[in-house]
Design an enzyme around this catalytic site. Structure first.
Site, mmCIF file in Angstrom:
data_model
loop_
_atom_site.group_PDB
_atom_site.id
_atom_site.type_symbol
_atom_site.label_atom_id
_atom_site.label_comp_id
_atom_site.label_asym_id
_atom_site.label_seq_id
_atom_site.Cartn_x
_atom_site.Cartn_y
_atom_site.Cartn_z
ATOM 1 N N CYS A 126 5.148 11.371 -55.638
ATOM 2 C CA CYS A 126 4.264 12.539 -55.817
ATOM 3 C C CYS A 126 4.333 13.118 -57.230
ATOM 4 O O CYS A 126 3.516 13.967 -57.586
ATOM 5 C CB CYS A 126 4.596 13.611 -54.786
ATOM 6 S SG CYS A 126 4.520 12.990 -53.102
ATOM 7 N N HIS A 259 1.933 20.107 -57.454
ATOM 8 C CA HIS A 259 1.726 19.091 -56.423
ATOM 9 C C HIS A 259 1.342 19.782 -55.127
ATOM 10 O O HIS A 259 1.957 20.772 -54.722
ATOM 11 C CB HIS A 259 3.002 18.271 -56.256
ATOM 12 C CG HIS A 259 2.952 17.339 -55.090
ATOM 13 N ND1 HIS A 259 1.879 16.512 -54.856
ATOM 14 C CD2 HIS A 259 3.836 17.115 -54.091
ATOM 15 C CE1 HIS A 259 2.101 15.822 -53.755
ATOM 16 N NE2 HIS A 259 3.283 16.169 -53.270
ATOM 17 N N ASN A 289 -1.449 16.300 -48.342
ATOM 18 C CA ASN A 289 -0.625 15.810 -49.446
ATOM 19 C C ASN A 289 -1.086 14.394 -49.800
ATOM 20 O O ASN A 289 -0.870 13.460 -49.040
ATOM 21 C CB ASN A 289 0.843 15.830 -48.999
ATOM 22 C CG ASN A 289 1.799 15.343 -50.077
ATOM 23 O OD1 ASN A 289 1.384 14.751 -51.075
ATOM 24 N ND2 ASN A 289 3.079 15.584 -49.861
#
Ligand code: UT7
Length: 332
Positions: A126, A259, A289
């Protein structure tokens, strides 16, 4: 490639952004209904309250990361007013590549119909987009590249265990892209990257391919609470560190684009930086996500809806498996 001769400082600047989401938008309720059919219990209320996620997009079975990267890259090229032939560097940040090799960046180069320029993947989960942006910035500043295409592209739905409710409700698929070009105007002001391998186990997909088989688990595993605690600790620290490097303070920030994993982590980071919450760009509600795609996806959404304007000061932040984290401070 012809190096640009400069007498002034050479920076890298974002020339254009783009993004792409696969067509299948799955709401929490639709996902809960699908999971219930397999005896897995979850609810819209739980997902919204714990994460802020309301929906995510899932790729079709035959759609790969480079398939999602292509329209995102084309949109970024169009926004930059650049032809694919002018790009001399392609970096794709992904943990869900099309295949073991060649790289997804090479697959994207092929789909763009160009050849010859450097193309490689960055794998920092990520944090991948911030890592890729930092590498491209260094290559542009050094003169090794002039115009770079940086893409975060993921099909995390492929590595989700839909029997594990603690992870499968969190992730989605998508791609975001930027074109970065050499400029005498700043640009990327400062970047910083970190990894702490003592925490490799808190977020991992531990399988591998050997002897014609997948060895180990091909599914994502996460200790959510451990990742949560690590994330809130590092995101504030790295943001302050890049601000200091650039001689700025949090008061100079127009936008924070962390993020997009959990709205609670994102708001917590904004609060620690004493930022008004309306300076936080959040798309986790609609995207879930999307790992390396989350930051460039959120960036492109905010550019296209007019919130982010030329000259604004942006803090981009990644955090995730590895354990990795990093930040990039830039003038848009
Ligand atoms: O992309 C890299 C970065 N990743 C992240 O930043 C993720 C960080 N972690 C998180 O966002 C959060 O830790 C989660 C969203 C993953 C979990 O939230 P939490 O508030 O830490 O929940 P929890 O793990 O403490 O679970 C609370 C309860 C548990 O039940 P009991 O033990 O209290 O009875 C879980 O079994 O919620 C249960 N639970 C669920 N219930 C309904 C866990 N997942 C679900 C679910 N639906 N999907």
């Amino acid at each position: 490639m012809s190096p640009i001769a400069t007498s002034t400082t050479r920076y890298s600047r974002i020339l254009g952004t783009g993004s792409f989401l696969p067509a299948d938008r799955v709401t929490n309720q639709a996902l809960a209904d699908r999971l219930a059919a397999d005896g897995v219990e979850t609810s819209d209320d739980w997902i919204v309250e714990r994460t802020g996620i309301r929906a995510r997009h899932f790729a079709a079975p035959d759609q790969t990361a480079s398939d999602l990267a292509l329209p995102a890259a084309q949109a970024a090229l169009e926004a930059a007013g650049i032809a694919a032939e002018e790009i001399d560097l392609i970096i794709v940040a992904t943990s869900t590549p099309d295949m073991v090799f060649p790289s997804t960046a090479c697959m994207l180069q092929k789909k763009l119909g160009v050849h010859g320029c450097a193309a490689f993947d960055v794998q920092a989960v990520c944090s991948g987009f911030v890592y890729a942006l930092s590498v491209a910035d260094s290559m542009i500043k050094s003169g090794a590249a002039n115009k770079a295409l940086i893409v975060g592209a993921e099909v995390f739905s492929r590595i989700l265990d839909f029997k594990d409710r603690t992870t499968c409700v969190l992730f989605g698929d998508g791609a975001g892209a930027v074109v970065l070009g050499a400029s005498s105007e700043p640009g990327i002001l400062a970047t910083e990257l970190h990894a702490d391998s003592r925490h490799v186990d808190v977020l991992c997909t531990p399988g591998t391919v050997a002897g014609g088989q997948v060895l180990g688990s091909p599914f994502l595993k996460m200790d959510g609470q451990a990742v949560f605690k690590l994330a809130v600790g590092v995101l504030e620290k790295v943001a302050r560190s890049v601000l200091e490097k650039a001689g700025l303070t949090e008061a100079d920030l127009d936008w924070l684009i962390p993020h997009q994993a959990n709205i609670r982590i994102m708001q917590g980071t904004a609060k620690k930086l004493k930022l008004d919450l309306n300076k936080l760009i959040a798309t986790v509600d609609e995207h879930g996500n999307t790992s390396a795609a989350s930051v460039p996806l959120a960036l492109d959404v905010a550019v296209r809806n007019g919130r982010i304007q030329r000259g604004d000061t942006l803090m981009l932040e990644g955090v995730g498996g590895g354990f990795t984290w990093g930040a990039a401070l830039l003038k848009y």
